[in-house]
Design an enzyme around this catalytic site. Structure first.
Site: not given
Length: 753
Positions: A96-97
């Protein structure tokens, strides 16, 4: 991803010493708490996470890697499922990051770990809002739980660490996170049996949401500690002596309730903390013989718990009403223990919990420990189904009209207290406290719930709204011609029952609207009108319908006369607000003229505006068949006639909310010899002379005349409908009570439709 691949194979990655030490501590926890450890897997996962987050920092000023490292430690130490869960915790944010892809994770760590990471990525924003769009996010969460439990277990650890470090966030974000944690994460952890995590999440949330209440309870508990410790020592001593004499291996702990539990009890009982007697409990944990095979160890452990219970109640007098057996009847999350409350020194009530060390770990670590202990045992899948059954019930439920309904039902189902009831064959079923026979019926099978017409509890017929108690034996009587009663939604407790009833009501409404469209099309064809849906939508808006669906529904339900719409369309112009107001004034004037002429002789049953109704055309609506004694209201049509509805009519909400200016107060007069049509539904045993007994009871009631009677029977059960002429509600109720006395007649209900 070439650089990332190289990092995975590099043993001397330049890492700060405290994080190297953190990794070694994590591995130590894994060796202690996990059944097996792939250290190479965990070292590679840590190196990749450290590298991927190399430029990321937390709001607290720490390197971001500190977060996944702490989350992994919580997973290993406090949940302790397996090493793959720990690896997932280390990598839970990388897709996600950071620049890493899910495909890369799968190629380097395998499909299973990639599936867990994917689940964690998809639900990362699941609790960001409780608005309308929330429902689909919650469904994603639940789907991930049904696919792999490790997703939600890692998410618990992630949220716990975020709450532990919440002070670094702005106050607004603190309040938001604390609210969603208390509302959903904590009860969900409770549902999975993670007691310690649930308790800490609750306390950390309360500390943010109500700091003064939190500090007051903490200070009071601290002030009472010395006195409490002396009492506990005196209470425990005689039990320890007896258990030592009996040769048991055990530990005795005292447990103070978590701060939020005390706070909630103070609120619920409206008492100060010094009047809450069960702030602490005593827990006796028996050591089990690990050299015995699993089945023998479990059987012996249960027997020992009961023997220790006997010892405790020999030492202290038990309160019979405060005993709970969660060993024979485990909670849905696998929790097992014996709970009893006894009178200790000075007559003070003390709760004592008795369990084995295996039961204790399940109580603290919930589903993870339960799963571990079932490894290698038979029927693992069957036993694990108990943890996910409620998830699947929600997932299988029809999608609600309002997405917020789904979220609310999901939240409410998390904290349910449980009762234990039995089928006629003796099978045990778990239901939430307050559940009814209808909830039981839907628990057995959706079709059983849909076709439920009656219930026997412990051999006796009971109302379907009866609240079940633990130990009840429940038998459901069904009929293929039965459908849910809309009123059931008012008393059922389970999400499955509520959602199925609600879905049936929505389907019924949809079919009514379809019927309304057919009625409209026939009326328009007869009037030689051709109107497109687009134009009809405009006309519907002009006459204050929100959409065509509502228009067709009211036509289908007989609430709105399609001739009124035809007359409106044929005017050739759209009504302005002035014209509409003029129409309303004309209607009121016309109605007042009716009242002025309502003075002629004649026996009628209604009083309108305090005057006896005579010449006004009145329709007693077939949707609810009102009779004198019912609470009723009048609905004035545009022709000046009045339709009489019961206030609990299925169509009442639409009429009262959408057409308040056309509602007329009406009441019943005291005229005699006026008869109305009412219908009763009868259900019971299909035995000889049943029909004769029914007709005899009816005929013996003066002024009761049968208009029609139909009876159908199947599998020894009959269902019938009798239509009668009655004078008023008292007359009908008197007749119902006499019919209920007939042997084998299970139910007598007024037909609502």
């Amino acid at each position: 991803m070439i650089q990332a691949s190289a990092v995975l194979r590099k043993d001397d990655l330049d890492m700060e010493p405290q994080y190297v030490e953190g990794l070694e501590n994590l591995l130590a926890h894994c060796r202690t708490h996990l059944p097996s450890v792939d250290e190479d897997l965990l070292r590679r996962a840590f190196r990749l996470s450290y590298w991927a987050h190399r430029d990321d920092w937390r709001a607290s000023g720490e390197r971001y890697i500190s977060h996944p490292l702490e989350v992994a430690t919580i997973v290993a130490r406090d949940i302790g499922l397996d090493d793959l869960s720990v690896a997932a915790a280390l990598l839970h944010d990388v897709v996600e990051d950071t620049e890493l892809s899910l495909d890369f994770i799968e190629s380097e760590f395998g499909e299973t770990l990639a599936t867990v990471i994917d689940g964690l990525t998809k639900i990362s924003g699941v609790f960001e809002s409780r608005e309308l769009g929330q429902a689909e996010n919650v469904r994603k969460l639940m789907l991930s739980m049904a696919t792999d439990l490790r997703v939600i277990l890692v998410k618990f650890a992630d949220r716990l660490h975020n709450m532990r470090t919440i002070d670094a966030l702005p106050k607004k974000k603190q309040l938001k996170k604390a609210g969603e944690t208390l509302d959903l994460f904590a009860p969900l952890a409770h549902r999975f049996g993670l007691h310690s995590i649930k308790s800490e999440l609750e306390d950390l949330s309360l500390k943010i949401l109500d700091p003064s209440a939190y500090e007051h309870i903490v200070e009071t508990i601290s002030d009472m500690a010395e006195k409490r410790d002396k009492f506990i020592a005196a209470f425990i001593e005689p039990m320890e002596e007896r258990l030592d004499e009996e040769g048991y291996q055990f530990q005795i702990y005292s447990r103070v309730k978590n701060v939020y539990s005390i706070h909630r009890k103070m609120k619920r009982q409206d008492k100060p903390i010094d009047e809450i007697y069960d702030i602490f409990a005593i827990r006796i944990v028996l050591n089990t013989d690990n050299e015995l095979d699993a089945d023998t160890r479990e059987k012996k452990g249960k027997e020992d718990c009961w023997r220790v219970y006997s010892v405790v109640t020999d030492v202290y007098k038990p309160l019979p009403t405060r005993f709970r057996d969660f060993i024979s009847n485990p909670k849905g999350n696998g929790y097992q223990s014996l709970h009893t409350t006894v009178l200790g020194p000075g007559g003070r009530r003390v709760e004592v919990q008795i369990r084995t060390d295996r039961m204790h770990e399940v109580a603290e670590k919930g589903v993870a420990a339960h799963w571990r202990y079932k490894e290698g045992r038979k029927n693992v899948d069957e036993e694990m189904e108990q943890f996910l059954e409620w998830v699947r019930d929600l997932l299988d439920s029809p999608k609600p009209e309002e997405a917020t309904e789904f979220v609310e039902e999901f939240r409410l189902n998390l904290y349910d207290e449980e009762i234990y009831v039995f089928t006629p064959m003796g099978d045990l079923m778990t239901l939430p406290k307050g559940a009814t026979p209808v909830d039981f019926a839907f628990k057995v099978h959706t079709e059983v719930g849909m076709q439920c017409i009656g219930a026997k509890v412990n051999g006796k017929m009971v109302p379907l709204s009866r609240e079940l108690q633990s130990g009840d034996q429940v038998e459901i009587i069904t009929s293929k011609k039965q459908h849910p009663n809309p009123d059931w939604e008012n008393f059922v407790q389970t999400h499955k029952a509520k959602s199925r009833i609600r879905h049936w009501k929505n389907e019924k409404r949809r079919k009514t609207a379809e019927h309304g469209r057919e009625v409209w099309e026939k009326a328009a064809e007869k009037a030689h009108l051709e109107v497109s849906d687009h134009d009809l939508q405009q006309y519907a808006h002009d006459i204050k319908f929100p959409d065509l669906r509502q228009l067709f529904y009211e036509i289908g339900a007989g609430i709105y006369d399609p001739q009124d719409l035809i007359a409106y369309i044929k005017d050739g112009t759209l009504a302005s607000e002035e014209e509409e107001q003029h129409d309303e004034e004309s209607l009121r004037e016309q109605y007042e003229n009716f009242l002025e002429t309502a003075q002629t002789s004649g026996r009628q049953a209604l009083v309108i505006d305090g005057e006896m109704q005579r010449d006004i055309k009145v329709n007693y609506s077939s949707c609810c068949n009102p009779i004198p004694g019912d609470d009723v209201f009048g609905f004035v049509s545009k022709t000046g006639s009045i339709n009489i509805h019961r206030t609990n009519c299925p169509n009442a909400t639409d009429l009262l909310n959408n057409h308040p200016h056309r509602i007329q107060d009406v009441d019943w007069s005291h005229q005699k010899d006026v008869h109305f049509v009412a219908a009763l539904r009868l259900m019971g045993e299909d035995r000889a002379n049943m029909l004769n007994d029914i007709t005899t009871v009816i005929s013996k009631n003066l002024n009761t005349y049968i208009r029609s009677l139909t009876i159908d029977s199947e599998d020894g059960v009959f269902e019938g409908r009798v239509t009668l002429h009655v004078a008023d509600l008292k007359h009908l109720e008197r007749l119902k009570e006499r019919l209920k006395r007939i042997d084998g007649l299970y139910g007598v209900y007024r037909f609502e439709e």
